[in-house]
Scaffold this active site. Structure first.
Site, PDB file in Angstrom:
ATOM      1  N   PRO A 137      11.973  -5.839 -12.369  1.00 37.43           N
ATOM      2  CA  PRO A 137      13.368  -6.049 -11.979  1.00 37.43           C
ATOM      3  C   PRO A 137      13.469  -6.518 -10.528  1.00 37.43           C
ATOM      4  O   PRO A 137      12.643  -6.177  -9.683  1.00 37.43           O
ATOM      5  CB  PRO A 137      13.993  -4.650 -12.105  1.00 37.43           C
ATOM      6  CG  PRO A 137      13.029  -3.855 -12.931  1.00 37.43           C
ATOM      7  CD  PRO A 137      11.680  -4.428 -12.639  1.00 37.43           C
ATOM      8  N   TYR A 187       5.517   1.362  -1.925  1.00 34.02           N
ATOM      9  CA  TYR A 187       6.184   0.936  -3.168  1.00 34.02           C
ATOM     10  C   TYR A 187       5.592  -0.387  -3.670  1.00 34.02           C
ATOM     11  O   TYR A 187       5.298  -0.537  -4.859  1.00 34.02           O
ATOM     12  CB  TYR A 187       7.673   0.792  -2.872  1.00 34.02           C
ATOM     13  CG  TYR A 187       8.576   0.550  -4.054  1.00 34.02           C
ATOM     14  CD1 TYR A 187       9.110   1.618  -4.784  1.00 34.02           C
ATOM     15  CD2 TYR A 187       8.946  -0.740  -4.422  1.00 34.02           C
ATOM     16  CE1 TYR A 187       9.976   1.392  -5.849  1.00 34.02           C
ATOM     17  CE2 TYR A 187       9.806  -0.968  -5.481  1.00 34.02           C
ATOM     18  CZ  TYR A 187      10.324   0.099  -6.195  1.00 34.02           C
ATOM     19  OH  TYR A 187      11.181  -0.128  -7.240  1.00 34.02           O
ATOM     20  N   THR A 224      11.512   5.715  -4.268  1.00 30.42           N
ATOM     21  CA  THR A 224      11.186   5.004  -3.026  1.00 30.42           C
ATOM     22  C   THR A 224      10.979   6.029  -1.910  1.00 30.42           C
ATOM     23  O   THR A 224      11.574   7.116  -1.922  1.00 30.42           O
ATOM     24  CB  THR A 224      12.322   4.057  -2.591  1.00 30.42           C
ATOM     25  OG1 THR A 224      13.552   4.778  -2.578  1.00 30.42           O
ATOM     26  CG2 THR A 224      12.449   2.855  -3.487  1.00 30.42           C
ATOM     27  N   ALA A 232      10.075   5.738 -14.639  1.00 36.27           N
ATOM     28  CA  ALA A 232      10.220   6.710 -13.545  1.00 36.27           C
ATOM     29  C   ALA A 232       9.719   6.078 -12.252  1.00 36.27           C
ATOM     30  O   ALA A 232       8.619   5.523 -12.215  1.00 36.27           O
ATOM     31  CB  ALA A 232       9.419   7.971 -13.854  1.00 36.27           C
ATOM     32  N   GLY A 233      10.527   6.130 -11.228  1.00 38.52           N
ATOM     33  CA  GLY A 233      10.090   5.549  -9.956  1.00 38.52           C
ATOM     34  C   GLY A 233      10.923   6.085  -8.810  1.00 38.52           C
ATOM     35  O   GLY A 233      12.097   6.426  -8.979  1.00 38.52           O
ATOM     36  N   ASP A 266      10.880   4.639   1.635  1.00 34.10           N
ATOM     37  CA  ASP A 266      10.790   3.478   2.517  1.00 34.10           C
ATOM     38  C   ASP A 266      10.562   3.883   3.973  1.00 34.10           C
ATOM     39  O   ASP A 266      11.250   4.756   4.520  1.00 34.10           O
ATOM     40  CB  ASP A 266      12.082   2.651   2.442  1.00 34.10           C
ATOM     41  CG  ASP A 266      12.274   1.934   1.099  1.00 34.10           C
ATOM     42  OD1 ASP A 266      11.363   2.016   0.251  1.00 34.10           O
ATOM     43  OD2 ASP A 266      13.317   1.290   0.927  1.00 34.10           O
TER      44      ASP A 266
END
Ligand code: CAA
Length: 251
Positions: A187, A157, A96, A93-94, A98
Site C-alpha cells: 500500500p 519500517y 511504526t 499486522a504492522g 518512526d
C-alpha cells in the site's frame, strides 16, 4: 457449501485500519474470517463489531500477538481442530516507530521487527504444513511503498517492509508446487490511523505527491488482497502488487 465459501481466512492486524476492511472484503467473497489482533479494549471491539455486523459470525475476533510464536501456533492448531485449517493467511499486522536513525533507540528497532517481520515468519510457519498437506493456500503479506522507496525516519519500517517481500518471494518458491501462493501487497499512504499520526505538514506534502490526488482508502488495498487470495489466482505467486495511487511507479 462450495470449496471457496468454506475456506477459512486468518487476518492478522484484523482490527486495524486496513485489517477490518480486508476482513470485510474476504467475507464478501464468501470466506469465513478470523480477525486476529492484540487483546483489544471494549471500545475497539465494539467498533470492530459494528463495522462487521452485516457479516454476522462469518467474521470473528481472536486475540493473538503475532510477535509470539507459540501464540500463533496455538491459535492455528485450534482453528485446524475446530474448522479444518487456515486456507488464507493475510499478514496485515504492522506498527511504526518512526525516528531518524541517529535518534532511533534499539527498542524502537526491535519492537518494530518483532511485529512487522517476525510476525510474518511466526504466522506463516504455523499455517504452512496444513496448507501444503491440503494442497491449497493463499498467503498475502502487507508491505508498503516505503519498503520500496525508503522513507526519512523509517529505517526500521522500510527494512522490515522490504524484508517482507523478500520473504514472500523465497517462500513462494518453496510452496509453488504445493498449491500455495505467496504474494505481497504494497500500500501507499492510506486513510488510516497510522497515517493520520504523521505530522500534518509532512502528510500534506505526501498527498501532494500522489498522482491520483488522494490518500488510499482501505477498500483499495482490500480489493488487491481479495484478488490475490481468490481460488483462481493460483498462477500468481511471488508478486508484489503496489496499490499507491501512482505515488511510486516502477516495473
Ligand atoms: N527529507 C530530508 N530531510 C528531512 C526530512 C525529509 N523527509 N524530514 C526532516 N528532515 C531534516 C530536517 O529538515 C532537519 O534538518 P536540520 O537538522 O538540518 O534542521 C532534520 O532532518 C531533522 O531530523 P530529526 O532526526 O531531528 O527529525 P525529527 O525528529 O524532527 O522528525 C520524524 C523525524 C519523526 C521521522 C519525522 O520526519 C516524521 O514523522 N516523518 C514522517 C515519516 C513518515 O512518513 N512515516 C510514515 C508513517 S505511515 C506508514 O508508514 C504507512 C505506510 O506504509 C505508508
Amino acid at each position: 457449501m462450495d470449496a471457496a465459501s468454506s475456506r477459512l481466512a486468518l487476518v492478522t492486524g484484523g482490527l486495524g485500519g486496513l485489517g477490518i476492511e480486508i476482513c470485510r472484503q474476504l467475507a464478501q467473497a464468501g470466506r469465513r474470517v478470523v480477525a486476529a489482533d492484540l487483546p483489544a479494549s471494549e471500545a475497539r471491539l465494539a467498533s470492530f463489531r459494528e463495522s462487521t455486523a452485516e457479516f454476522g459470525d462469518r467474521i470473528v475476533h481472536e486475540a493473538m500477538d503475532v510477535s509470539d510464536h507459540d501464540a500463533c501456533v496455538n491459535l492455528v492448531r485450534r482453528l485446524e481442530r475446530e474448522h479444518g485449517g487456515v486456507d488464507i493467511l493475510v499478514n496485515a499486522a504492522g506498527i511504526t516507530r518512526d525516528a531518524s536513525l541517529r535518534k532511533m533507540t534499539p527498542t524502537q528497532w526491535h519492537e518494530l521487527m518483532r511485529v512487522n517481520l517476525d510476525g510474518v515468519f511466526n504466522t506463516s510457519h504455523a499455517v504452512l504444513d496444513g496448507m501444503t498437506e491440503r494442497g491449497f493456500g493463499r498467503i498475502v503479506n502487507i508491505s508498503s511503498v516505503n519498503g520500496q522507496t525508503g522513507q526519512f525516519g523509517q529505517t526500521n519500517y522500510s527494512a522490515a517492509k522490504a524484508g517482507v517481500h523478500g520473504f514472500s518471494m523465497a517462500l513462494a518458491r518453496e510452496t509453488a508446487r504445493k498449491g500455495v501462493t505467496v504474494n505481497t501487497v504494497s500500500p501507499g499512504y492510506c486513510d488510516t490511523p497510522m497515517v493520520a499520526a504523521v505530522p500534518a505538514e509532512i502528510r500534506a506534502q505526501i498527498v501532494a505527491g500522489i498522482p491520483v490526488g488522494r490518500l488510499g482508502q482501505p477498500a483499495d488495498i482490500a480489493r488487491a488482497v481479495a484478488f490475490l487470495a481468490a481460488d483462481d489466482a493460483g498462477y500468481l505467486t511471488g508478486v508484489n502488487l503496489p496499490v499507491n495511487g501512482g505515488y511510486f511507479m516502477s516495473f
